[in-house]
Design an enzyme around this catalytic site. Structure first.
Site, short mmCIF file in Angstrom:
data_model
loop_
_atom_site.label_atom_id
_atom_site.label_comp_id
_atom_site.label_asym_id
_atom_site.label_seq_id
_atom_site.Cartn_x
_atom_site.Cartn_y
_atom_site.Cartn_z
N HIS A 102 -3.06 -52.89 37.03
CA HIS A 102 -4.17 -52.54 36.12
C HIS A 102 -5.18 -53.69 36.06
CE1 HIS A 102 -2.67 -48.78 34.52
NE2 HIS A 102 -1.55 -49.31 34.08
N GLU A 151 -4.18 -45.73 36.53
CA GLU A 151 -2.74 -45.67 36.78
C GLU A 151 -2.44 -45.67 38.29
OE1 GLU A 151 -0.94 -46.15 34.28
OE2 GLU A 151 1.09 -45.65 34.89
N HIS A 165 3.33 -53.95 37.50
CA HIS A 165 2.58 -52.77 37.06
C HIS A 165 1.30 -53.18 36.32
CE1 HIS A 165 2.32 -48.53 35.56
NE2 HIS A 165 1.66 -49.13 34.59
N GLU A 166 1.45 -54.02 35.31
CA GLU A 166 0.28 -54.41 34.51
C GLU A 166 -0.71 -55.21 35.36
OE1 GLU A 166 -0.16 -52.87 31.85
OE2 GLU A 166 1.91 -52.17 31.62
ZN ZN Z 1 0.09 -48.13 33.49
#
Ligand code: ZN
Length: 500
Positions: A267, A293, A263-264
């Site tokens: 980003h 996001e 997830h990170e």
């Molecule tokens: Zn996030």
């Protein structure tokens, strides 16, 4: 273009203060000893004050007006026009809120955070209620200073999702809700998936090594970024060429670190993908929190929880954790990491139920801000909505209304961006595959270059040039919508749960 060049130099200085504060913030969460907290708060206050004064000062105003005159006749699609447009938006926003209100808000949220931590630990909403009342009042004042055409909530939403309107969010969420509730009910009627294989013993060093292996494959550039441990996972950037992610480990819950890291990294790939020529300018930043996001969710869920992904990566995971996974087949593992179960805590929610948590908060925030729901009645309203949407009622306020940090920081208007990003992740993914069908074959081989190039070109490189709605329209040829995501969920989870 003399004024323009001077403006650009000034904005770079303001940006440097912001990235320096990011270094201090990252250090605070990763390495700072507890004793450093008081002085660190002073350092933040000083740098924040300098940045604010530079941002709204007369010199900046003069340079901005001069630069606007210089670019007046140029192509609106040029870098110069885009930079001046973004600088104007930032300037107008920054000058609208009186300094006293900024200071009062900073104090109230610092204090509010401490009160919330204690109230949540003791599951005592009454301790937090006066703070919530105060922060709602200050947020209403902020909204009045920022201004809005239709609803007060628009002004707060605009801070995180520029140009987005409450009505638009309501429209998108209404479509989504009707589709989701049906799917959740059908899944709930099925026998639950057994995910106990994910709770076995997973050595931390081996988890870290596997996570790094995966994100290198995804394209995370370790010469322009690094990963550290922190209490909460996050991604921060000190500039395009120094992007930091953090992760945390649970020895008996494999998805925490692994899916958090992916997830990170989603980003981080966005931050590492801004156009080199925009470095040091306000264009070298994300279009919005929702767009940010969309990148993390695309990599974590659409890619990282797909069968295609695990077809390739599961044998490596088994080799990394032979004791835990040797006798677990791919299908069992795939079903475990995609288990759907209505749950109390948003951050632990699965792909199907997650957005219902966001809708609940969005509706609560609007009602609290417009006064149709009182602070005193809020916990009951929360519990009633949990029962309505997810069929469960929190046993206490710690697992209910007190669970999220956002309201203690007066971040009203932030929650919708999580769902807007989730919806956009599917919309972008569909478009990427339509534009370049070879991406699907690459993914089946565990190669991500084609997908990353498409995202770089269409989403990352434009940075803040376009408002999020304009970016979506340009890239996808349509406004933000929920049917791509609903189609994705229905296809994936109807197959997984053997539904019609
Ligand atoms: Zn996030």
């Amino acid at each position: 273009m003399e004024q323009y060049e001077k403006l650009k130099a000034r904005l770079a200085e303001i940006g440097h203060i912001g990235t320096s504060m990011a270094v201090l913030g990252w250090d605070q969460q990763c390495y700072m000893p507890p004793g450093g907290a008081a002085e660190r708060a002073e350092q933040f206050a000083t740098l924040g004050k300098i940045a604010h004064e530079l941002s709204v000062g007369d010199e900046t105003r003069r340079l901005l007006e001069g630069a606007e005159a210089e670019v007046a006749g140029s192509d609106p699609g040029s870098d110069e026009a885009a930079l001046v447009r973004v600088a104007r938006r930032d300037f107008d926003k920054a000058v609208k809120i009186p300094t006293e209100l900024v200071t009062e808000m900073a104090k109230a949220t610092t204090l509010g955070h401490e009160i919330w931590v204690k109230a949540r630990a003791e599951s005592d909403y009454k301790q937090f209620a006066p703070t919530l009342e105060k922060l709602l009042d200050l947020s209403r004042q902020v909204a009045e200073h920022l201004g809005y055409d239709d609803q007060r909530y628009d002004a707060l939403l605009d801070q995180y999702e520029p140009g987005m309107k409450t009505r638009e969010v309501e429209r998108v969420f209404a479509d989504l809700k009707s589709g989701l509730v049906q799917l959740v009910q059908e899944i709930a009627a099925q026998p639950p998936i057994d995910d106990s294989v994910l709770r076995r013993d997973y050595d931390e060093a081996a988890q870290l090594a596997f996570g790094e292996y995966v994100i290198k494959k995804m394209g995370f550039d370790f010469t322009r970024g690094r990963q550290d441990r922190a209490v909460h996972p996050f991604c921060t950037s000190f500039g395009r060429d120094d992007v930091r992610i953090t992760t945390r480990f649970d020895r008996n819950w494999l998805p925490m670190a692994l899916m958090g890291t992916i997830h990170e990294t989603g980003h981080a790939l966005y931050e590492q993908g801004f156009d080199p020529k925009d470095v040091g300018t306000p264009l070298s930043d994300a279009a919005s929190l929702g767009v940010h996001e969309s990148q993390s969710r695309l990599w974590e869920n659409i890619i990282g929880r797909s069968r295609t992904f695990w077809n390739v990566f599961y044998p490596g995971l088994q080799r990394q954790f032979p004791d835990a996974l040797e006798n677990v087949n791919l299908n069992t593992f795939y079903r475990a990491i995609n288990k759907v179960e209505p749950s109390l805590i948003r951050v632990e929610a699965d792909e199907v139920t997650y957005n219902l948590h966001i809708m609940l908060r969005f509706e609560m925030e609007k009602a609290l801000l417009d006064g149709s729901l009182s602070v005193a009645d809020a916990p009951d309203a929360w519990n009633a909505k949990m029962q309505e949407y997810l069929g469960i009622t929190p046993p206490d306020d710690a697992q209910g209304i007190l669970q999220d940090v956002h309201w203690s920081g007066a971040s009203f208007g932030y929650f919708p961006t999580y769902s807007l990003g989730t919806l956009l992740s599917a919309q972008l993914y569909d478009k990427a595959l339509a534009d370049n069908p070879a991406i699907a074959e690459e993914l089946a081989r565990g190669e991500f270059g084609g997908l990353l190039s498409w995202l770089r070109e269409n989403v990352h490189k434009p940075g803040r040039r376009y408002l999020p709605a304009d970016l979506v329209q340009r890239v996808c040829g349509e406004p933000a919508q929920s049917h791509s995501y609903l189609k994705y969920l229905n296809t994936k989870f109807r197959t997984l749960y053997g539904l019609a």
